[in-house]
Design a protein around this motif. Structure first.
Motif, PDB file in Angstrom:
ATOM      1  N   GLY A   1       0.793  -1.222   0.000  1.00 25.96           N
ATOM      2  CA  GLY A   1       0.000   0.000   0.000  1.00 25.96           C
ATOM      3  C   GLY A   1       0.822   1.268   0.000  1.00 25.96           C
ATOM      4  N   THR A   2       2.144   1.124  -0.097  1.00 27.59           N
ATOM      5  CA  THR A   2       3.025   2.287  -0.117  1.00 27.59           C
ATOM      6  C   THR A   2       2.885   3.059  -1.430  1.00 27.59           C
ATOM      7  OG1 THR A   2       4.572   1.063   1.269  1.00 27.59           O
ATOM      8  CG2 THR A   2       5.421   3.029   0.187  1.00 27.59           C
ATOM      9  N   ILE A   3       2.692   2.343  -2.540  1.00 29.24           N
ATOM     10  CA  ILE A   3       2.457   2.965  -3.839  1.00 29.24           C
ATOM     11  C   ILE A   3       1.170   2.368  -4.414  1.00 29.24           C
ATOM     12  CG2 ILE A   3       4.922   3.365  -4.276  1.00 29.24           C
ATOM     13  CD1 ILE A   3       4.791   1.029  -6.310  1.00 29.24           C
ATOM     14  N   THR A   4       0.597   3.070  -5.401  1.00 26.79           N
ATOM     15  CA  THR A   4      -0.615   2.572  -6.057  1.00 26.79           C
ATOM     16  C   THR A   4      -0.499   2.755  -7.559  1.00 26.79           C
ATOM     17  OG1 THR A   4      -1.699   4.716  -5.805  1.00 26.79           O
ATOM     18  CG2 THR A   4      -2.139   3.068  -4.097  1.00 26.79           C
ATOM     19  N   ASP A   5      -1.401   2.101  -8.287  1.00 27.51           N
ATOM     20  CA  ASP A   5      -1.533   2.250  -9.747  1.00 27.51           C
ATOM     21  C   ASP A   5      -0.212   1.984 -10.484  1.00 27.51           C
ATOM     22  OD1 ASP A   5      -2.960   2.707 -12.086  1.00 27.51           O
ATOM     23  OD2 ASP A   5      -2.509   4.852 -12.087  1.00 27.51           O
TER      24      ASP A   5
END
Length: 117
Positions: free
Chosen positions: A33-37
């Motif tokens: 969940g640290t980065i998305t997409d």
């Protein structure tokens, strides 16, 4: 097996082992969940194709006289602050003059600084 231009070893999905390792790290960060997409091999048009209009038998047609200039980013994702990050996996030998010009065009056209890893 034929040697690659830059000496890198292709993996099943990536141009080099270094790029494959970076993809694995980014994939874990996305799961955490640290980065998305997270997206791979994202194309950006830097200069559009150039056309001229020609008449053939009374019909006007467009003829491409210069192809579009594009940059393909290795990875694009949104960081924790929701900002778009564009990454390119580079080694000194792949930091070519053409790449440097495209990196500068990314900043000029899109206002995006390419992050080199």
């Amino acid at each position: 097996m034929r040697r690659n231009k830059y000496g890198n070893i292709r993996t099943a999905r990536h141009d080099s082992r270094k790029e494959s390792r970076r993809a694995a790290v980014l994939s874990l960060l996305e799961k955490k969940g640290t980065i998305t997409d997270l997206r791979e091999q994202v194309r950006f048009e830097l200069i559009p194709a150039q056309y001229e209009v020609i008449s053939i038998g009374g019909t006007r047609k467009r003829k491409c006289i210069e192809r579009a200039c594009t940059y393909i980013a290795d990875f694009v994702y949104l960081n924790e602050q929701g900002e778009q990050v564009v990454e390119d996996v580079k080694s000194p030998i792949t930091r070519t003059k053409e790449y440097i010009i495209k990196r500068k065009l990314m900043l000029f056209v899109y206002g995006i600084r390419v992050k080199e890893v």
